[in-house]
Design an enzyme around this catalytic site. Structure first.
Site, PDB file in Angstrom:
ATOM      1  N   SER A  45       0.835  -1.199   0.000  1.00 11.23           N
ATOM      2  CA  SER A  45       0.000   0.000   0.000  1.00 11.23           C
ATOM      3  C   SER A  45       0.866   1.245   0.000  1.00 11.23           C
ATOM      4  O   SER A  45       1.993   1.229   0.514  1.00 11.23           O
ATOM      5  CB  SER A  45      -0.889   0.024   1.245  1.00 11.23           C
ATOM      6  N   ASP A  46       0.347   2.325  -0.582  1.00  9.03           N
ATOM      7  CA  ASP A  46       0.970   3.615  -0.314  1.00  9.03           C
ATOM      8  C   ASP A  46       0.806   3.877   1.172  1.00  9.03           C
ATOM      9  O   ASP A  46      -0.099   3.345   1.827  1.00  9.03           O
ATOM     10  CB  ASP A  46       0.328   4.713  -1.151  1.00  9.03           C
ATOM     11  N   CYS A  47       1.666   4.695   1.718  1.00  7.17           N
ATOM     12  CA  CYS A  47       1.802   4.731   3.174  1.00  7.17           C
ATOM     13  C   CYS A  47       0.539   5.230   3.875  1.00  7.17           C
ATOM     14  O   CYS A  47       0.084   6.358   3.622  1.00  7.17           O
ATOM     15  CB  CYS A  47       3.017   5.558   3.554  1.00  7.17           C
ATOM     16  N   SER A  77      -2.401   3.953   3.435  1.00  7.78           N
ATOM     17  CA  SER A  77      -3.577   3.904   2.568  1.00  7.78           C
ATOM     18  C   SER A  77      -4.729   3.132   3.191  1.00  7.78           C
ATOM     19  O   SER A  77      -5.897   3.501   3.022  1.00  7.78           O
ATOM     20  CB  SER A  77      -3.220   3.265   1.218  1.00  7.78           C
TER      21      SER A  77
END
Length: 747
Positions: free
Chosen positions: A291-293, A295
């Site tokens: 995941s993007d941080c 997310s």
């Protein structure tokens, strides 16, 4: 998209930036796991390198408790002391050089810096896939060296392969531009450089991000954490997903990162159709999805996509997410299992993907120094060769936009004094853009020009915001007394950045006034040099005859000033081409960033996006770039007719189908190629490299860009039968696609 000069005998000035010797040394990397000195674990099956990786992974997962498994689902994975496994930080960045943006990498001691290449948008302007791969190899050398020194990880969440859809996007600088195939070719090339070509052994693990339709950070009150990108299936298929598909299938990337935004109402990190079905299923990702941080926390806390935190954790893992950049899964996954929302087998499946990548990196193979790449160390970082490549990349990415007269190149014999003016004329950090680390050293434009002429430096504006004209007078006076004037203006991270999209396309503040006043007063030629990631509306300068030449340098990296100077004085010939359209400010009228459609609409006056669909006025078109020499193109041979075999079950006897689209599923296209013998001759007085762009006239389709003697992979697209024109440089060629049946299959 490899590069071949015609021929290449350009003078190159190499430079060496010497680093001070630190009294502090970095500690050598200890074994992450399976330490041969630890008899209690070294002989366990998961430590036996002779066993296939799937068997080793299965053995390790079978030894973990649920609590231990959950602790490994996040970027700062916890240690498992009883199995001899240390903690690991997954988050490192290497967008255009090893970066310290993520917590997995730090500079200091034996590693005070790393080679900082030009920002991606600049390197993309070279249209040179072999250069992109070479940069990846250098970056991975330095990353491995820093890992061996105990100051970096082996998992790098780069590159950014989102398409530059809107010119205002603050992160457009991180991308290879607006053409999805060019972006995908960059992705595959850079990833191959980072990871190496051994599918079983990774040099470092790359990650293509941010999947998908992510290209808005913070615009007009809408931010990426709350944005629902409403995207048509057609735009998903032929624009937004193209680079990711190429990254996975051609680049063999070992990770894909999902994004913050929703796509058609579903968070990307919770969408099984995107992650499990498409990325892993259809494209065959051999790696992990991250995941993007934060997310997962974002779609629970801010998007309110689920009612409970446990449901959010369960949705992410069941959708195909393997690793959470952030603490959310470590906190809520165990309770999700206890509540029956998730099976422990689902958690084990996620770990299978992350642990497999760690084993392919050799992290569970014992002593690091005994592994491949274990010999890399401080001596392999910031080497002269690495810095020479950064210099070469900057030169290849610089684009000459205008050259009246011609006024460039400048002459060391005639232009003895140069007024160097502008807020970006003596910058350092600005040249390396965002997601950068600590550079080996810098050559600013002022210092670079100073190698060839006496300089009179005046800032003109205190910074790129250029709020007033207090410094204009000294700048104008300098221009009056110099043999030539170089204005270095543009943008920086205060104008365009992550979290910051632009409001418009004009030069900030009063920069335009500065440029015009200086040009009016200049005794000699006035050269405008632009530093920016996104396009800038400089139509005023293009139309001003007192501004002799315009150069776009992007964010040219640590050697940017040296590269700019070499271009200006003719020691290198500019060969870069714009990887994005430069729109006029008026393009933005009634065009919200939130409108995702790529195609124009006559009904509501929607203009469309990118050169593929927009047909309005531009400042500079996609692919624009001028050379100091002249190339002539000649088609020596090319077919006038190409026969497309059709599946007999869909044919009507042996009739010719003309002017009608044929479904790809009805055509036998796999081995069809269009061979063109194209001759390119340099009829000028200077050697130089040359990029050709081939555009099918109908339908609008991505460009196929290539350097001489190195054709890039072609994109497949649906083309109606009948007459078509190929635009190849400055010539056109007509080709007719005709159906050829291969026999009727009788039932």
């Amino acid at each position: 998209m490899a590069s071949t000069a015609i021929p290449s005998s350009l003078s190159v000035i190499f430079f060496l930036l010497l680093l001070g010797v630190s009294r502090h040394t970095s500690e050598a990397r200890e074994a992450f796991a399976c330490d041969p000195k630890d008899a209690t674990t070294s002989n366990l099956p998961f430590c036996r390198v002779s066993l296939p990786i799937p068997e080793r992974v299965k053995d390790l997962i079978g030894r973990l408790t649920l609590q231990e498994k959950v602790s490994l689902l996040v970027n700062n994975a916890a240690p498992v002391p009883r199995l001899g496994i240390k903690g690991y930080e997954w988050w490192s960045e290497a967008l255009h050089g090893v970066s310290n943006v993520g917590p997995g990498t730090r500079f200091g001691g034996d590693f005070p810096g790393a080679t900082s290449f030009p920002q991606v948008i600049t390197t993309a302007a070279s249209f040179n896939a072999s250069l992109w791969e070479a940069i990846g190899r250098v970056v991975s050398d330095e990353a491995r060296a820093m890992y061996n020194g105990g100051v970096a990880g082996l998992t790098y969440w780069s590159p950014n392969v989102n398409v530059l859809r809107d010119p205002r996007w603050g992160r457009g600088q991180e991308t290879p531009g607006e053409d999805p195939v060019v972006v995908g070719t960059y992705a595959a090339s850079y990833v191959r450089g980072l990871q190496g070509n051994d599918v079983n052994r990774l040099k470092v693990a790359a990650s293509c991000k941010h999947f998908t339709a992510y290209d808005l950070d913070n615009w007009n009150g809408v931010d990426r954490f709350h944005f629902n990108a409403k995207v048509s299936k057609q735009d998903i298929e032929d624009t937004f997903d193209v680079p990711f598909k190429m990254c996975v299938k051609e680049g063999k990337v070992s990770s894909v990162m999902c994004s913050y935004n929703q796509v058609n109402g579903v968070p990307t990190c919770a969408d099984p159709n995107l992650l499990r079905k498409t990325v892993r299923g259809l494209w065959g990702l051999d790696g992990y999805i991250v995941s993007d941080c934060d997310s997962v926390g974002v779609y629970y806390d801010q998007q309110h996509y689920t009612s409970t935190a446990e449901e959010a954790a369960a949705d992410a893992i069941k959708a195909g997410l393997d690793l959470d950049c952030g603490p959310f899964l470590a906190i809520h996954t165990e309770d999700a299992v206890k509540r029956g929302l998730l099976n422990e087998m689902d958690v084990s499946g996620a770990l299978t993907n992350t642990l497999t990548v760690q084993m392919r990196l050799g992290m569970l193979d014992g002593e690091p120094s005994a592994q491949p790449f274990g010999n890399l160390g401080p001596k392999d970082v910031c080497t002269p060769a690495n810095q020479d490549l950064a210099f070469e990349a900057a030169k290849q990415g610089i684009v000459l936009l205008k050259n009246l007269g011609p006024s460039l190149p400048l002459s060391t014999r005639r232009h003895h004094t140069v007024a160097v003016i502008g807020p970006n004329s003596n910058v350092t950090d600005t040249m390396i853009g965002n997601y950068a680390g600590v550079a080996c050293g810098y050559t600013t434009p002022l210092h670079g020009i100073g190698r060839y002429a006496m300089t009179n430096h005046q800032q003109g504006c205190a910074d790129v915001a250029c709020a007033n004209d207090q410094l204009f007078g000294a700048a104008v006076d300098a221009a009056r007394g110099a043999d030539a004037t170089v204005l270095v203006v543009g943008l920086d991270q205060t104008i365009e950045a992550e979290f910051k999209d632009r409001a418009g396309l004009l030069l900030p503040g009063r920069q335009q006034e500065l440029v015009s006043q200086v040009a009016a007063a200049s005794k000699g030629p006035t050269i405008l040099v632009l530093m920016s990631g996104g396009p800038v509306d400089v139509a005023f300068a293009e139309n001003d005859p007192r501004i002799s030449a315009i150069v776009w340098a992007g964010y040219p990296g640590q050697a940017g000033g040296a590269a700019i100077a070499d271009i200006l004085f003719g020691f290198s010939n500019p060969g870069g081409r714009l990887p994005m359209t430069w729109y006029p400010q008026e393009y933005l009228t009634n065009l919200p960033m939130t409108a995702m459609a790529m195609r124009p609409s006559k009904i509501n006056g929607y203009p469309g996006r990118s050169y593929r669909f927009y047909r309005g006025p531009v400042v500079y078109p996609f692919g624009h770039g001028i050379s100091y020499t002249k190339f002539v193109h000649t088609i020596a041979s090319a077919p006038a007719v190409v026969s497309i075999p059709l599946d007999g079950r869909h044919a009507r006897g042996n009739t010719t189908i003309s002017g009608k689209p044929i479904r790809v599923t009805h055509a036998k296209c796999n081995k069809i190629s269009l061979g063109i013998d194209l001759q390119v001759k340099n009829i000028g007085s200077m050697d130089g490299s040359h990029t050709l762009l081939i555009f099918p006239h109908h339908p609008p389709a991505p460009a196929t860009g290539f350097r001489i003697n190195s054709l890039s992979p072609l994109r497949k697209f649906i083309i109606p039968m009948g007459e078509h024109r190929l635009h190849i440089g400055d010539i056109k060629h007509s080709v007719s696609l005709q159906a050829a049946t291969i026999g009727v299959i009788k039932s």
